[in-house]
Design a protein around this motif. Structure first.
Motif, PDB file in Angstrom:
ATOM      1  N   ARG A   1       0.860  -1.197   0.000  1.00 43.02           N
ATOM      2  CA  ARG A   1       0.000   0.000   0.000  1.00 43.02           C
ATOM      3  C   ARG A   1       0.892   1.242   0.000  1.00 43.02           C
ATOM      4  O   ARG A   1       1.900   1.297   0.710  1.00 43.02           O
ATOM      5  CB  ARG A   1      -0.905  -0.001   1.225  1.00 43.02           C
ATOM      6  CG  ARG A   1      -1.877   1.179   1.272  1.00 43.02           C
ATOM      7  CD  ARG A   1      -2.994   0.887   2.275  1.00 43.02           C
ATOM      8  NE  ARG A   1      -2.485   0.766   3.626  1.00 43.02           N
ATOM      9  CZ  ARG A   1      -2.446   1.798   4.501  1.00 43.02           C
ATOM     10  NH1 ARG A   1      -2.845   3.003   4.132  1.00 43.02           N
ATOM     11  NH2 ARG A   1      -1.995   1.611   5.719  1.00 43.02           N
ATOM     12  N   TYR A   2       0.510   2.225  -0.815  1.00 42.36           N
ATOM     13  CA  TYR A   2       1.169   3.524  -0.778  1.00 42.36           C
ATOM     14  C   TYR A   2       0.536   4.363   0.318  1.00 42.36           C
ATOM     15  O   TYR A   2      -0.693   4.447   0.432  1.00 42.36           O
ATOM     16  CB  TYR A   2       1.052   4.240  -2.134  1.00 42.36           C
ATOM     17  CG  TYR A   2       2.000   3.692  -3.171  1.00 42.36           C
ATOM     18  CD1 TYR A   2       3.339   4.062  -3.168  1.00 42.36           C
ATOM     19  CD2 TYR A   2       1.564   2.781  -4.132  1.00 42.36           C
ATOM     20  CE1 TYR A   2       4.215   3.553  -4.112  1.00 42.36           C
ATOM     21  CE2 TYR A   2       2.441   2.260  -5.081  1.00 42.36           C
ATOM     22  CZ  TYR A   2       3.772   2.659  -5.062  1.00 42.36           C
ATOM     23  OH  TYR A   2       4.650   2.146  -5.988  1.00 42.36           O
ATOM     24  N   LEU A   3       1.373   4.971   1.149  1.00 48.78           N
ATOM     25  CA  LEU A   3       0.911   5.754   2.292  1.00 48.78           C
ATOM     26  C   LEU A   3       0.807   7.218   1.867  1.00 48.78           C
ATOM     27  O   LEU A   3       1.801   7.946   1.843  1.00 48.78           O
ATOM     28  CB  LEU A   3       1.881   5.581   3.464  1.00 48.78           C
ATOM     29  CG  LEU A   3       2.137   4.116   3.884  1.00 48.78           C
ATOM     30  CD1 LEU A   3       3.134   4.063   5.037  1.00 48.78           C
ATOM     31  CD2 LEU A   3       0.834   3.428   4.255  1.00 48.78           C
ATOM     32  N   GLU A   4      -0.383   7.615   1.509  1.00 48.43           N
ATOM     33  CA  GLU A   4      -0.627   8.961   0.987  1.00 48.43           C
ATOM     34  C   GLU A   4      -0.855   9.947   2.131  1.00 48.43           C
ATOM     35  O   GLU A   4      -1.887   9.926   2.799  1.00 48.43           O
ATOM     36  CB  GLU A   4      -1.851   8.960   0.068  1.00 48.43           C
ATOM     37  CG  GLU A   4      -1.736   8.039  -1.138  1.00 48.43           C
ATOM     38  CD  GLU A   4      -0.937   8.665  -2.264  1.00 48.43           C
ATOM     39  OE1 GLU A   4      -0.513   9.829  -2.124  1.00 48.43           O
ATOM     40  OE2 GLU A   4      -0.753   7.983  -3.291  1.00 48.43           O
ATOM     41  N   ALA A   5       0.127  10.810   2.351  1.00 47.35           N
ATOM     42  CA  ALA A   5      -0.013  11.893   3.332  1.00 47.35           C
ATOM     43  C   ALA A   5      -0.063  13.210   2.565  1.00 47.35           C
ATOM     44  O   ALA A   5       0.656  13.391   1.585  1.00 47.35           O
ATOM     45  CB  ALA A   5       1.149  11.881   4.319  1.00 47.35           C
ATOM     46  N   ARG A   6      -0.880  14.131   3.001  1.00 47.81           N
ATOM     47  CA  ARG A   6      -1.095  15.377   2.265  1.00 47.81           C
ATOM     48  C   ARG A   6      -0.172  16.486   2.760  1.00 47.81           C
ATOM     49  O   ARG A   6       0.168  16.546   3.949  1.00 47.81           O
ATOM     50  CB  ARG A   6      -2.562  15.827   2.385  1.00 47.81           C
ATOM     51  CG  ARG A   6      -3.551  14.852   1.761  1.00 47.81           C
ATOM     52  CD  ARG A   6      -4.984  15.360   1.892  1.00 47.81           C
ATOM     53  NE  ARG A   6      -5.917  14.462   1.242  1.00 47.81           N
ATOM     54  CZ  ARG A   6      -6.209  14.475  -0.044  1.00 47.81           C
ATOM     55  NH1 ARG A   6      -5.628  15.360  -0.841  1.00 47.81           N
ATOM     56  NH2 ARG A   6      -7.081  13.611  -0.562  1.00 47.81           N
ATOM     57  N   GLY A   7       0.194  17.378   1.831  1.00 44.86           N
ATOM     58  CA  GLY A   7       1.017  18.529   2.183  1.00 44.86           C
ATOM     59  C   GLY A   7       1.631  19.160   0.945  1.00 44.86           C
ATOM     60  O   GLY A   7       1.565  18.601  -0.152  1.00 44.86           O
ATOM     61  N   ARG A   8       2.229  20.354   1.124  1.00 46.00           N
ATOM     62  CA  ARG A   8       2.872  21.074   0.018  1.00 46.00           C
ATOM     63  C   ARG A   8       4.308  21.398   0.407  1.00 46.00           C
ATOM     64  O   ARG A   8       4.604  21.699   1.557  1.00 46.00           O
ATOM     65  CB  ARG A   8       2.098  22.353  -0.321  1.00 46.00           C
ATOM     66  CG  ARG A   8       0.651  22.065  -0.753  1.00 46.00           C
ATOM     67  CD  ARG A   8      -0.102  23.335  -1.084  1.00 46.00           C
ATOM     68  NE  ARG A   8       0.415  23.966  -2.287  1.00 46.00           N
ATOM     69  CZ  ARG A   8       0.097  23.592  -3.529  1.00 46.00           C
ATOM     70  NH1 ARG A   8      -0.736  22.573  -3.720  1.00 46.00           N
ATOM     71  NH2 ARG A   8       0.596  24.210  -4.569  1.00 46.00           N
ATOM     72  N   GLY A   9       5.207  21.333  -0.607  1.00 50.01           N
ATOM     73  CA  GLY A   9       6.630  21.388  -0.350  1.00 50.01           C
ATOM     74  C   GLY A   9       7.198  22.768  -0.081  1.00 50.01           C
ATOM     75  O   GLY A   9       6.505  23.798  -0.141  1.00 50.01           O
ATOM     76  N   ILE A  10       8.502  22.789   0.186  1.00 50.92           N
ATOM     77  CA  ILE A  10       9.242  24.022   0.450  1.00 50.92           C
ATOM     78  C   ILE A  10       9.268  24.859  -0.829  1.00 50.92           C
ATOM     79  O   ILE A  10       9.589  24.368  -1.911  1.00 50.92           O
ATOM     80  CB  ILE A  10      10.684  23.710   0.887  1.00 50.92           C
ATOM     81  CG1 ILE A  10      10.705  22.694   2.041  1.00 50.92           C
ATOM     82  CG2 ILE A  10      11.418  24.988   1.256  1.00 50.92           C
ATOM     83  CD1 ILE A  10      10.035  23.168   3.280  1.00 50.92           C
ATOM     84  N   GLY A  11       8.914  26.150  -0.717  1.00 41.22           N
ATOM     85  CA  GLY A  11       8.893  27.031  -1.873  1.00 41.22           C
ATOM     86  C   GLY A  11       7.608  26.962  -2.662  1.00 41.22           C
ATOM     87  O   GLY A  11       7.436  27.725  -3.615  1.00 41.22           O
ATOM     88  N   PHE A  12       6.693  26.048  -2.323  1.00 43.75           N
ATOM     89  CA  PHE A  12       5.396  25.954  -2.984  1.00 43.75           C
ATOM     90  C   PHE A  12       4.423  26.953  -2.346  1.00 43.75           C
ATOM     91  O   PHE A  12       4.640  27.403  -1.211  1.00 43.75           O
ATOM     92  CB  PHE A  12       4.821  24.533  -2.837  1.00 43.75           C
ATOM     93  CG  PHE A  12       5.531  23.500  -3.673  1.00 43.75           C
ATOM     94  CD1 PHE A  12       4.884  22.891  -4.733  1.00 43.75           C
ATOM     95  CD2 PHE A  12       6.852  23.130  -3.399  1.00 43.75           C
ATOM     96  CE1 PHE A  12       5.523  21.922  -5.497  1.00 43.75           C
ATOM     97  CE2 PHE A  12       7.493  22.172  -4.161  1.00 43.75           C
ATOM     98  CZ  PHE A  12       6.825  21.575  -5.208  1.00 43.75           C
ATOM     99  N   PRO A  13       3.361  27.294  -3.034  1.00 42.10           N
ATOM    100  CA  PRO A  13       2.325  28.115  -2.382  1.00 42.10           C
ATOM    101  C   PRO A  13       1.719  27.370  -1.195  1.00 42.10           C
ATOM    102  O   PRO A  13       1.478  26.166  -1.263  1.00 42.10           O
ATOM    103  CB  PRO A  13       1.282  28.311  -3.500  1.00 42.10           C
ATOM    104  CG  PRO A  13       2.041  28.068  -4.771  1.00 42.10           C
ATOM    105  CD  PRO A  13       3.066  27.041  -4.456  1.00 42.10           C
ATOM    106  N   LEU A  14       1.527  28.063  -0.102  1.00 42.43           N
ATOM    107  CA  LEU A  14       0.952  27.489   1.120  1.00 42.43           C
ATOM    108  C   LEU A  14       1.678  26.218   1.547  1.00 42.43           C
ATOM    109  O   LEU A  14       1.083  25.138   1.681  1.00 42.43           O
ATOM    110  CB  LEU A  14      -0.542  27.195   0.918  1.00 42.43           C
ATOM    111  CG  LEU A  14      -1.415  28.386   0.512  1.00 42.43           C
ATOM    112  CD1 LEU A  14      -2.847  27.929   0.255  1.00 42.43           C
ATOM    113  CD2 LEU A  14      -1.374  29.473   1.577  1.00 42.43           C
TER     114      LEU A  14
END
Length: 401
Positions: A307-320
């Motif tokens: 199973r792929y463990l999908e955690a949500r978030g946005r990276g460094i330098g990305f909006p928000l």
């Protein structure tokens, strides 16, 4: 200046007349032979057609110059191909101007026409022999030069190999200095594999960091900074250092990505990086994951389920930038956790196919010694590479011991 004229009806007669005047003015036998041949070729067509050819010559003692004029009434041969190039050509005249001595009257001692022709032939052969010898000398010099150039190329190639070896060794040492040593954590096995996009730049934007926190949990950071080479390496290092500092200060896992962006923004506004953070309790197998636009971790259970463990978030330098509530999971003994950068899966025809093949490769090497797992999986994944990218694969296995 004295001028003389002569009319010739045959090629033989013309050749004898030219040979005689050339010898009278002490022309070199080779020059004389060329002049005789040139006159015969220029007037040959007219003489064979039965038309007489006029020969006129004049000697200028002041300039030491002999002027020979051949008048050919039509059907002149191609002047450009004559053995001796003329100085002037008109519609029916060919003119040669040659350095010569004053006329010598030694008719009684003069050799016959055959003897003069033989002398000219010997002179031409001597000139040909001299050219052959010069050609041979030049050829020998060229071979010697080529041998020297080849030896120089060999030396340069050997020197280039030495420089590339030293350069590669320096870069490998630099790469080793950038990557943390293997940590020891009872109950966990860890291994990592890194493969640069190109051998000329063994450092890139794919970095990892792992360390044991004061509470005994193991922290792992995976970073993929935009770009390749030293610039992306610097950005990735800034991210890993900031994350380590925040983790050791006790910041919550879900706040670290956003806080890292805040810290780096004043110093490196161009940085863009995806981040995956993992915390593992070796004693209980409890796993926490926080993501910042990074490919999901793959969990392969001992029984073969994946199973792929999908955690949500946005990276460094990305909006928000930032992470949502960490994803939690519990590892069991024999389970394999694979953390990686997109160079492992997106080098395939499409990411979905890459993720499917990654599960197959992980299944294949599930029971392999942990130090072999990341490299073996990367080798299987890169059997077809459509666009080379830096690749990082990090494997974690819970031993339960």
């Amino acid at each position: 200046m004295t001028t003389r004229n002569l009319t010739c009806a045959t090629t033989a007669g013309l050749s004898r007349a030219v040979r005689a005047l050339a010898r009278e003015h002490a022309l070199d036998p080779e020059v004389r032979g060329r002049l005789v041949l040139s006159a015969a070729e220029a007037a040959g067509a007219a003489l064979r057609a039965g038309r007489e050819t006029g020969l006129k010559w004049a000697y200028d003692p002041g300039a030491g110059l002999l002027t020979v004029v051949l008048r050919t009434p039509g059907d002149m041969g191609p002047a450009a191909e004559l053995p001796m190039a003329p100085d002037a050509v008109t519609e029916d005249e060919v003119v040669w101007r040659l350095p010569a001595g004053p006329p010598v009257d030694d008719a009684e001692e003069a050799p016959g026409d055959d003897a003069l022709a033989a002398e000219e032939l010997r002179a031409v052969l001597a000139a040909a022999d001299a050219l052959t010898a010069e050609h041979r000398r030049l050829k020998d010099e060229l071979e010697e030069t080529n041998s020297g150039v080849l030896a120089l190329y060999v030396q340069l190639d050997e020197r280039d190999k030495q420089l590339r070896t030293a350069h590669g060794q320096t870069l490998r040492e630099l790469e080793d200095a950038l990557r943390p040593p293997l940590i020891e954590a009872d109950g966990l096995e860890l291994a990592v594999h890194y493969e640069p996009a190109g051998t000329d730049a063994p450092t890139g934007g794919d970095l990892y960091d792992w360390f044991v926190l004061p509470d005994g949990t193991v922290h792992i950071t995976i970073v993929d900074a935009l770009g390749h080479g030293v610039t992306s390496t610097r950005s990735a290092l800034n991210v890993t250092h900031a994350v380590r500092t925040l983790a050791l200060e006790g910041h919550r896992l879900q706040s670290i990505v956003a806080r890292t962006d805040e810290i780096l923004y004043p110093f490196d506004r161009a940085v863009m990086a995806t981040v995956l953070l993992a915390r593992i309790d070796p004693g209980t197998g409890e796993l926490w994951l926080a993501n910042g636009s990074h490919p999901p971790a793959l969990l392969l259970r001992r029984d073969g389920t994946a199973r792929y463990l999908e955690a949500r978030g946005r990276g460094i330098g990305f909006p928000l930038p930032g992470s949502e509530t960490p994803l939690t999971e519990r590892l069991a003994p024999g389970d394999l956790l694979l953390l990686y950068t997109d160079g492992l899966t997106e080098s395939r025809r499409d990411p979905i196919e890459g993720e499917r093949r990654l599960i197959e490769a992980a299944h294949k090497h599930l029971q392999s010694p942990i130090e072999e797992v990341p490299g073996a999986i990367a080798e299987d994944m890169h059997t077809v590479i459509l666009h080379p990218d830096d690749t990082l694969a990090l494997a974690v296995r819970l031993t339960g011991q």
